[in-house]
Design an enzyme around this catalytic site. Structure first.
Site, PDB file in Angstrom:
ATOM      1  N   SER A 182      22.593  -0.140  32.893  1.00 41.81           N
ATOM      2  CA  SER A 182      22.592  -0.187  34.359  1.00 41.81           C
ATOM      3  C   SER A 182      22.833  -1.579  34.910  1.00 41.81           C
ATOM      4  O   SER A 182      23.081  -1.738  36.101  1.00 41.81           O
ATOM      5  CB  SER A 182      21.243   0.310  34.886  1.00 41.81           C
ATOM      6  OG  SER A 182      20.218  -0.633  34.582  1.00 41.81           O
TER       7      SER A 182
ATOM      8  N   CYS B 147      -5.768  -3.385   2.206  1.00 45.97           N
ATOM      9  CA  CYS B 147      -5.472  -3.426   3.641  1.00 45.97           C
ATOM     10  C   CYS B 147      -6.719  -3.520   4.517  1.00 45.97           C
ATOM     11  O   CYS B 147      -7.307  -4.569   4.671  1.00 45.97           O
ATOM     12  CB  CYS B 147      -4.611  -2.218   4.022  1.00 45.97           C
ATOM     13  SG  CYS B 147      -3.754  -2.422   5.620  1.00 45.97           S
TER      14      CYS B 147
ATOM     15  N   LYS C  50      -9.371   3.319  -2.201  1.00 42.34           N
ATOM     16  CA  LYS C  50      -9.688   2.575  -0.981  1.00 42.34           C
ATOM     17  C   LYS C  50     -11.041   3.021  -0.450  1.00 42.34           C
ATOM     18  O   LYS C  50     -11.332   4.220  -0.377  1.00 42.34           O
ATOM     19  CB  LYS C  50      -8.599   2.821   0.060  1.00 42.34           C
ATOM     20  CG  LYS C  50      -8.618   1.892   1.259  1.00 42.34           C
ATOM     21  CD  LYS C  50      -7.368   2.099   2.109  1.00 42.34           C
ATOM     22  CE  LYS C  50      -7.298   1.159   3.297  1.00 42.34           C
ATOM     23  NZ  LYS C  50      -6.079   1.373   4.100  1.00 42.34           N
TER      24      LYS C  50
ATOM     25  N   GLU D 161       0.839  -1.200   0.000  1.00 43.52           N
ATOM     26  CA  GLU D 161       0.000   0.000   0.000  1.00 43.52           C
ATOM     27  C   GLU D 161       0.877   1.255   0.000  1.00 43.52           C
ATOM     28  O   GLU D 161       1.848   1.351   0.747  1.00 43.52           O
ATOM     29  CB  GLU D 161      -0.887  -0.032   1.245  1.00 43.52           C
ATOM     30  CG  GLU D 161      -1.876   1.107   1.357  1.00 43.52           C
ATOM     31  CD  GLU D 161      -2.767   0.970   2.587  1.00 43.52           C
ATOM     32  OE1 GLU D 161      -3.776   1.677   2.663  1.00 43.52           O
ATOM     33  OE2 GLU D 161      -2.438   0.149   3.477  1.00 43.52           O
TER      34      GLU D 161
END
Length: 733
Positions: free
Chosen positions: A356, A174, A113, A44
């Site tokens: 750390s 999508c 779309k 896309e």
């Protein structure tokens, strides 16, 4: 037989880098043609990159997309192959997210779309309009330069499909796959056999199964070939697009690409007999009946054959077992690939991590180590792009390149243990051992002198000297002394990142990596502008529980054995003095466990619970171990500190998105940052409910044995381990 060879792609596109994107598109077409494919599907918005965001509002972006499409069409790229390209298109006054279907140097159809992604990380309605005219294809006048170059004035535009001489093909973009009534349902009834889904779908832990089940479900009961293409990589933002280009036939997966990879271009080939689709559809009575009274979908005729009738050299693709990564692998490979893209595209020379020796920073170190391993492996597999990037970043000369991940890490990865008088020898030692296992260039720095200088300045100005709480100081003094240490580490990290390359005669700069996890961000258990403030954070959307399982996995599978000891150590900030009768612990400071935080986060974000709904839900969930009053106290405690610390989310380091309850306020979790932290209305309603529930318990005559069981269960299963309000939960204000 109707034999069809298809190609779908994972492409590592970069938003607004049209040269990069066009190069990848051309390479994918070349690979598809070389394999003999007659359909090539790309992701896309592949021409612009999916993550352009507000750049989509600029006319330049749309014009550049047309210019790139023109270059593809005037050349021989589309000769003999149907190509689907994703790009924005302006029609009239509207801007659409489109798939441009092209073949033989012509545009056959433009498919806008219809259902836009507009939740979570997605804001498509901000940039695009959804196409709503489902009953007809309209005429679209091509831009003048395109029209002249192609000798084509117009093209059909809208929802529909392409009818070839031997099959029918349609696009489904999508989000449309996941709509309540997806387009492929009625397209199948209209005879469409091949569905092409161009996607821009991001990685999230444990999400892939949802996507694959959707492909399988789309064709299992109605037949068809479902092609899926996706971006793969970091295209410039917080998301990692996790590829997994796939082809499904009649509910069976027959081709699957990688989910995580350093490759810029991956092409997945499938060889299919479309008669299998026709046979399945013809055998399903309900499909036949519904097809006979279907709503007709408009189509475009294309006078081409896509299929071969018979070819003994074409071996049909067989069903495959779906490849899933474990969550631990996802944490290693997803953020690792994202870091590599960010490093190679940012112009930086490497990473610097304040290490750390605790679980969070050690997880980040392990992910960088994994990235180095992936780079060396990909170079060994012959990827010239990865090799070229690694030579440039690692500053190799005379034909040398990375062959050992530890040697490569030494060139591009600094770790710094910034200890104070409150740091233990155990964490200092763990940091050094892990850095050596990974191969990082490690520094051990004491920050006591800098802290002492600041406190002397403060005492000179105010005449007062703050004390830790264990030494008789107030909460304000205790908090201030802790935050000085945390913020000094941030300042020193950026100083080292900018100057250490100069010290070692290297050009460029290093990116500072953050290491706060999603649970601490949700609770606000971090200091604003401390060493959680960095350039990027690969674990900022990963839970503490997932990180701990990752550490156990990485100790074995990445070869960093010291991670097992790090995982077993109790989480501590080490910002307060260690005494024989007192050690600072994260869960005591927070007044809640990490397990509880994950529950709160999911209820707040995924299930959209406010204080009342969360209280009710947890009464059911925790009712066997906690009284309603105890549940109420925990809910109030969480929302109090969530709200007073919400302002920290406005400056949270950009993080790899991996968890659906991330409190990241930039895009994903849009809520205010100034609250009434007493929640007077909501907390009063909770008190009313507690009173009612307690009254019901008295009325029902709850047994004394159950009361004893409740009392005995306090602290089990992640509930009640820490008394709400204990310790110093204000750390990091």
């Amino acid at each position: 037989m109707r034999l069809l060879k298809t190609a779908t792609c994972n492409l590592n596109q970069w938003a607004m880098d049209f040269d990069c994107n066009l190069k990848n598109i051309k390479e994918s077409i070349a690979k598809a043609k070389e394999a003999g494919a007659v359909i090539r599907l790309g992701p896309e918005l592949e021409i612009t990159g999916y993550g352009c965001e507000d750049h989509f509002l600029e006319l330049d972006t749309v014009n550049h997309a047309w210019e790139c499409l023109k270059e593809l069409l005037v050349g021989d790229w589309t000769d003999g192959i149907l190509c689907s390209f994703g790009m924005p298109v302006i029609k009239g006054s509207e801007r659409y997210n489109c798939q441009i279907l092209c073949m033989n140097r012509k545009i056959i159809m433009i498919r806008p779309k219809m259902w836009l992604a507009n939740d979570g990380n997605y804001r498509e309605l901000r940039w695009f309009t959804a196409w709503k005219q489902r009953d007809q294809l309209v005429n679209f006048q091509l831009p003048k330069e395109i029209s002249e170059a192609l000798s084509q004035d117009s093209v059909p535009f809208g929802y529909g499909y392409i009818q070839f001489l031997d099959t029918a093909v349609a696009a489904e973009i999508c989000e449309e796959l996941f709509a309540p009534i997806p387009p492929h349902a009625e397209l199948a009834l209209n005879g469409v056999e091949v569905f092409m889904n161009a996607s821009g779908s991001h990685h999230q832990l444990r999400k892939l199964d949802i996507r694959l089940r959707a492909f399988i479900g789309a064709t299992h009961t109605r037949g068809g070939v479902y092609m899926y293409s996706n971006q793969q990589g970091c295209d410039g933002g917080r998301l990692y697009y996790d590829g997994c280009a796939s082809v499904v036939v009649n509910g069976d997966l027959v081709a699957q690409g990688s989910q995580f990879s350093l490759k810029d271009v991956e092409v997945v080939i499938a060889q299919i007999d479309l008669e299998a689709v026709a046979s399945l559809r013809g055998s399903i009575s309900s499909f036949q009946e519904q097809a006979s009274c279907k709503t007709r979908v408009p189509f475009v005729e294309a006078r081409y054959n896509l299929c071969q009738s018979f070819n003994l050299k074409m071996c049909l693709s067989s069903p495959l077992k779906i490849k899933y990564h474990s969550p631990e692998e996802e944490i290693a490979f997803g953020p690792g690939c994202w870091l590599w893209d960010y490093l190679r595209r940012s112009g930086a020379s490497g990473f610097l991590l304040p290490l750390s020796g605790g679980a969070d920073s050690s997880s980040v170190a392990a992910i960088v180590g994994c990235m180095c391993q992936l780079v060396v492996k990909e170079i060994a597999n012959g990827d010239e792009q990865v090799k070229a990037d690694a030579i440039r970043i690692g500053q190799y000369k005379d034909g040398q390149y990375p062959t050992d991940s530890r040697e490569f890490a030494k060139r591009i990865f600094y770790t710094v243990f910034m200890g104070s008088e409150n740091s233990s020898e155990a964490t200092k030692s763990r940091a050094k051992v892990l850095a050596d296992e990974i191969g990082a260039w490690h520094l051990d720095v004491s920050i006591d002198g800098v802290i002492s200088a600041l406190l002397s300045l403060f005492q000179t100005v105010t005449g007062k000297q703050p004390q830790y709480k264990v030494d008789g100081g107030s909460n304000s003094e205790n908090l201030g002394l802790q935050n000085i240490q945390a913020r000094i580490r941030m300042v020193l990290a950026f100083m080292f990142a900018s100057l250490l390359p100069w010290v070692h005669n290297k050009p460029g700069f290093y990116l500072v990596l953050g290491s706060s996890n999603v649970d601490e961000a949700l609770r606000g258990y971090l200091t604003k502008y401390d060493c959680s403030s960095a350039d990027i954070n690969p674990i900022g959307s990963i839970s503490k529980q997932d990180l701990r399982t990752f550490l156990r996995w990485a100790a074995t599978h990445l070869g960093y054995a010291s991670l097992a000891e790090i995982e077993a150590a109790p989480p501590t900030a080490e910002l307060e003095p260690i005494r024989s009768d007192y050690s600072q612990l994260d869960e005591v400071d927070m007044g809640m466990t990490y397990e509880e935080l994950s529950v709160y986060g999911r209820l707040r974000k995924i299930f959209r619970c406010g204080p009342i709904s969360m209280f009710k839900n947890l009464c059911y969930r925790w009712g066997a171990k906690l009284t309603p009053q105890e549940v109420a106290d925990k809910v109030k405690h969480f929302f109090k500190y969530y709200s007073i610390n919400r302002h920290k989310m406005t400056v949270l380091t950009p993080s790899y998105h991996a968890e659906s309850y991330s409190p990241e306020d930039n895009r994903f979790d849009l809520r205010q940052f100034l609250y009434n932290a007493t929640w007077p209305y909501q907390f009063r309603k909770i008190d009313d409910l507690v009173h009612e529930l307690d009254g019901d318990r008295v009325h029902l005559g709850e047994s004394s044995e159950l009361d004893k069981l409740r009392d005995a269960s306090q602290g089990g299963g992640g509930m009640g381990v820490v008394a709400a309000g204990s310790g110093n939960p204000n750390v990091g204000l």
